[in-house]
Motif scaffolding. Structure first.
Motif, PDB file in Angstrom:
ATOM      1  N   GLN A  50       0.710  -1.304  -0.128  1.00 39.21           N
ATOM      2  CA  GLN A  50      -0.169  -0.121  -0.014  1.00 39.21           C
ATOM      3  C   GLN A  50       0.861   1.489   0.038  1.00 39.21           C
ATOM      4  O   GLN A  50       0.729   2.192  -0.751  1.00 39.21           O
ATOM      5  CB  GLN A  50      -0.781  -0.034   1.319  1.00 39.21           C
ATOM      6  N   LEU A  51       1.860   1.321   0.699  1.00 44.01           N
ATOM      7  CA  LEU A  51       2.863   2.638   0.879  1.00 44.01           C
ATOM      8  C   LEU A  51       3.576   2.469  -0.313  1.00 44.01           C
ATOM      9  O   LEU A  51       3.720   3.464  -0.957  1.00 44.01           O
ATOM     10  CB  LEU A  51       3.874   2.206   2.184  1.00 44.01           C
ATOM     11  N   GLN A  52       3.850   1.456  -1.056  1.00 41.23           N
ATOM     12  CA  GLN A  52       4.710   1.567  -2.042  1.00 41.23           C
ATOM     13  C   GLN A  52       3.957   2.149  -3.275  1.00 41.23           C
ATOM     14  O   GLN A  52       4.339   2.820  -4.021  1.00 41.23           O
ATOM     15  CB  GLN A  52       5.280   0.135  -2.580  1.00 41.23           C
ATOM     16  N   TYR A  53       2.684   1.579  -3.190  1.00 41.94           N
ATOM     17  CA  TYR A  53       1.791   2.104  -4.506  1.00 41.94           C
ATOM     18  C   TYR A  53       1.781   3.520  -4.345  1.00 41.94           C
ATOM     19  O   TYR A  53       1.864   4.186  -5.158  1.00 41.94           O
ATOM     20  CB  TYR A  53       0.326   1.577  -4.168  1.00 41.94           C
ATOM     21  N   LEU A  54       1.269   4.297  -2.970  1.00 38.63           N
ATOM     22  CA  LEU A  54       1.147   5.446  -3.134  1.00 38.63           C
ATOM     23  C   LEU A  54       2.443   6.326  -3.537  1.00 38.63           C
ATOM     24  O   LEU A  54       2.380   7.058  -4.104  1.00 38.63           O
ATOM     25  CB  LEU A  54       0.718   5.938  -1.505  1.00 38.63           C
ATOM     26  N   GLY A  55       3.534   5.866  -2.878  1.00 35.14           N
ATOM     27  CA  GLY A  55       4.704   6.596  -3.039  1.00 35.14           C
ATOM     28  C   GLY A  55       5.226   6.494  -4.384  1.00 35.14           C
ATOM     29  O   GLY A  55       5.435   7.637  -5.135  1.00 35.14           O
ATOM     30  N   ASN A  56       5.150   5.282  -4.892  1.00 33.47           N
ATOM     31  CA  ASN A  56       5.793   5.220  -6.241  1.00 33.47           C
ATOM     32  C   ASN A  56       5.018   5.701  -7.294  1.00 33.47           C
ATOM     33  O   ASN A  56       5.478   6.246  -8.306  1.00 33.47           O
ATOM     34  CB  ASN A  56       6.143   3.749  -6.644  1.00 33.47           C
ATOM     35  N   SER A  57       3.550   5.897  -7.260  1.00 28.09           N
ATOM     36  CA  SER A  57       2.643   6.286  -7.894  1.00 28.09           C
ATOM     37  C   SER A  57       2.983   7.881  -8.030  1.00 28.09           C
ATOM     38  O   SER A  57       3.102   8.559  -9.239  1.00 28.09           O
ATOM     39  CB  SER A  57       1.300   6.184  -7.753  1.00 28.09           C
ATOM     40  N   LEU A  58       3.106   8.578  -6.925  1.00 21.41           N
ATOM     41  CA  LEU A  58       3.587   9.854  -6.901  1.00 21.41           C
ATOM     42  C   LEU A  58       4.810  10.196  -7.693  1.00 21.41           C
ATOM     43  O   LEU A  58       4.891  11.311  -8.302  1.00 21.41           O
ATOM     44  CB  LEU A  58       3.588  10.558  -5.256  1.00 21.41           C
ATOM     45  N   ALA A  59       5.810   9.454  -7.319  1.00 21.17           N
ATOM     46  CA  ALA A  59       7.056   9.511  -8.020  1.00 21.17           C
ATOM     47  C   ALA A  59       6.942   9.400  -9.489  1.00 21.17           C
ATOM     48  O   ALA A  59       7.857  10.200 -10.243  1.00 21.17           O
ATOM     49  CB  ALA A  59       7.924   8.820  -7.415  1.00 21.17           C
ATOM     50  N   PHE A 117       4.440  10.339 -11.334  1.00 22.42           N
ATOM     51  CA  PHE A 117       4.037  11.636 -11.836  1.00 22.42           C
ATOM     52  C   PHE A 117       5.086  12.732 -11.693  1.00 22.42           C
ATOM     53  O   PHE A 117       4.727  13.985 -11.752  1.00 22.42           O
ATOM     54  CB  PHE A 117       2.549  11.879 -11.075  1.00 22.42           C
ATOM     55  N   GLY A 118       6.140  12.496 -11.247  1.00 21.77           N
ATOM     56  CA  GLY A 118       7.290  13.576 -11.125  1.00 21.77           C
ATOM     57  C   GLY A 118       7.210  14.230  -9.544  1.00 21.77           C
ATOM     58  O   GLY A 118       7.892  15.350  -9.570  1.00 21.77           O
ATOM     59  N   ILE A 119       6.413  13.976  -8.681  1.00 28.09           N
ATOM     60  CA  ILE A 119       6.349  14.711  -7.499  1.00 28.09           C
ATOM     61  C   ILE A 119       7.570  14.242  -6.447  1.00 28.09           C
ATOM     62  O   ILE A 119       7.925  13.025  -6.690  1.00 28.09           O
ATOM     63  CB  ILE A 119       5.111  13.908  -6.925  1.00 28.09           C
ATOM     64  N   PRO A 120       8.300  15.182  -6.149  1.00 28.69           N
ATOM     65  CA  PRO A 120       9.410  14.970  -5.172  1.00 28.69           C
ATOM     66  C   PRO A 120       8.941  14.235  -3.884  1.00 28.69           C
ATOM     67  O   PRO A 120       8.655  14.872  -3.062  1.00 28.69           O
ATOM     68  CB  PRO A 120      10.125  16.437  -4.993  1.00 28.69           C
ATOM     69  N   VAL A 121       9.018  13.078  -3.940  1.00 24.55           N
ATOM     70  CA  VAL A 121       8.915  12.202  -2.692  1.00 24.55           C
ATOM     71  C   VAL A 121      10.448  11.690  -2.066  1.00 24.55           C
ATOM     72  O   VAL A 121      11.305  11.422  -2.782  1.00 24.55           O
ATOM     73  CB  VAL A 121       7.870  11.077  -2.749  1.00 24.55           C
ATOM     74  N   LEU A 122      10.159  11.479  -0.828  1.00 23.98           N
ATOM     75  CA  LEU A 122      11.487  10.856  -0.106  1.00 23.98           C
ATOM     76  C   LEU A 122      11.588   9.361  -0.508  1.00 23.98           C
ATOM     77  O   LEU A 122      10.597   8.957  -0.581  1.00 23.98           O
ATOM     78  CB  LEU A 122      11.138  11.133   1.364  1.00 23.98           C
ATOM     79  N   GLN A 123      12.937   9.273  -0.901  1.00 24.35           N
ATOM     80  CA  GLN A 123      13.157   7.775  -1.564  1.00 24.35           C
ATOM     81  C   GLN A 123      14.078   7.115  -0.432  1.00 24.35           C
ATOM     82  O   GLN A 123      14.934   7.862   0.042  1.00 24.35           O
ATOM     83  CB  GLN A 123      13.738   8.002  -2.910  1.00 24.35           C
TER      84      GLN A 123
END
Ligand SMILES: Cc1ncc(COP(=O)(O)O)c(C=O)c1O
Length: 461
Positions: free
Chosen positions: A325-334, A336-342
């Motif tokens: 669930q967490l991977q889905y949210l984070g990777n989807s945002l990434a 789309f080019g959103i700067p998320v902590l990796q």
């Protein structure tokens, strides 16, 4: 709306009870935020559509846990639920003594007392959570974060970004003689829910032992940390999360735990340790601040729900679902080019506000501004982990934290993929309008843990 074609495997549970939520009109959200002094903590939860303020105390309990509530033994002393909880915690951690507390920060307070922290002492961690830091610093002791420097590079992908820099730890021990406590926060909440490797836990343990310094795990998310070790650390792929957790605990002298995370309960915490003297010291103090040591500020039913939650959280099906669930949210945002902590952490996806809103200086609280705009425009409540929470004044100069994050903490077993899709679409939409967002100034600063009670006003451009 953006189109997401990713699919999550179905969750290992079905829904039995629902809690209605609704999205109020944007102009009402605007008023609600203004009345809250532009502090999201003061916004009524009824006015929030998707609440990602915290993963703490917000879990949905299972039918087995709810059934346990009816079996609460509300005797003042020695209730049967305590013995169940004690057995479960001893089996998971391997520690000899168990003390329930009403939540994590009270466990922290008791640990500070037991280890006699005071203004001549210092405590070291990979990264202290804010309440832990506040509990230690109110004794007068100093705190020092020694997480590996890579943790501050939000785009760097590393398996165990929550690790403590063991060379820095050795140097610190050499330099200062007064280190009274070493704490490893697993996973590292402040750094975005990043895990700590077993190797690192073992190394810290060795250093602590050879220097005779007590070593305690702040283990609020011990099961999530264990699952990361299973997925990422050589030699652990075939082990159960339970066996991995047990090994993690074996390296430390004890743990302080907020069970509101991996205990899957809405309230609760505990301390577990091996040292009988410390146990006795804590028990004496308990009576003054938490109640009799077998109930620790909780009802018997809460102890039962905690015992059952601690068992459930180690289920591999559950942990796999949670991770996905967490991977889905984070990777989807990434994507789309959103700067998320990796890489994506165990309980939260974190937006890098310095990259999201590069036009707002830290002195005007970019992460705070992003949190408020997310709420005002989409009804989503997130939390700032940035300059409001962590900036500090030294010699009249503000020192700003290296990271300026907006944490989207995901409550356990609460939101569906449709909810997450709404969050993704909202953030992608907001990213396109980032330049419209302005910063904030503080109008009331309460000092300690100021993010809870501070008030603000927007800076009008
Ligand atoms: C790592 C960590 N330690 C301690 C705490 C404090 O726990 P509680 O909120 O139960 O007092 C938290 C809460 O978020 C946490 O994340």
């Amino acid at each position: 709306m953006t189109k997401l074609d990713r699919r999550l495997p179905p969750p290992p549970f079905k829904i039995k009870v629902v809690e209605p939520i609704k999205i109020i009109p944007q102009k009402e959200r605007k008023l609600s935020l203004e009345a809250a002094g532009y502090n999201i903590f003061n916004v009524a939860s009824e006015n929030v559509y998707i609440d990602l303020l915290t993963d703490s105390g917000t879990s949905a309990m299972s039918d087995f846990q709810w059934a346990g509530l009816l079996q609460g033994d509300e005797a003042y002393a020695q209730c049967k639920n305590f013995f169940h909880l004690e057995k479960v915690i001893k089996e998971i951690t391997g520690y000899k003594y168990v003390i329930p507390t009403h939540q994590g920060r009270s466990a922290e307070n008791l640990i500070c007392f037991a280890y006699n922290l005071n203004n001549a002492k210092m405590a070291v961690s990979n990264q202290f959570f804010d309440t832990t830091k506040a509990n230690i610093e109110t004794t007068g002791a100093k705190t020092l974060d020694l997480v590996i420097h890579e943790a501050y590079d939000t785009s760097l992908v590393l398996d165990f970004k929550g690790n403590l820099d063991t060379n820095a730890l050795k140097n610190t021990i050499e330099k200062y003689e007064n280190i009274a406590l070493i704490v490893l926060t697993i996973t590292n909440n402040t750094g975005g829910g990043q895990p700590v490797s077993m190797k690192n836990i073992a190394e810290v343990s060795k250093i602590a032992k050879s220097n005779n310094i007590p070593f305690i795990l702040d283990a609020a998310r011990f099961a999530e940390n264990a699952y990361f070790i299973k997925l990422r650390e050589k030699g652990y792929g075939e082990k159960t999360p339970r066996a991995i957790a047990r090994e993690m605990f074996s390296y430390a002298d004890g743990c302080m735990v907020s069970a509101k995370k991996d205990g899957l309960v809405n309230i609760g915490g505990f301390i577990a340790l091996n040292d009988e003297n410390m146990f006795n010291k804590i028990k004496e103090r308990m009576v003054i601040i938490e109640g009799f040591p077998t109930y620790g500020g909780l009802a018997g039913r809460d102890l039962e729900a905690m015992a059952r939650g601690l068992e459930e959280v180690l289920s591999e099906d559950y942990l796999e679902y949670r991770y996905n669930q967490l991977q889905y949210l984070g990777n989807s945002l990434a994507e789309f080019g959103i700067p998320v902590l990796q890489p994506i952490g165990g309980h939260s996806v974190n937006l890098d506000a310095l990259k999201f809103l590069p036009h707002i200086p830290q002195s005007q609280f970019p992460a705070w501004a992003l949190v408020n705009t997310l709420y005002e425009r989409y009804g989503i409540r997130a939390v700032e982990l940035g300059s409001v929470m962590f900036a500090r004044k030294e010699n009249n100069i503000w020192i700003y934290p290296k990271l300026e994050l907006v944490r989207l903490a995901i409550p356990r077993r609460v939101y569906s993929q449709e909810h997450l899709n709404y969050v993704i679409d909202s953030i992608v939409d907001l990213y396109q309008h980032g330049s419209e967002i302005s910063g904030y100034e503080i109008t009331y600063d309460p000092g300690v843990l100021r993010h809870f009670n501070a008030r603000f006003k927007p800076i009008v451009k």
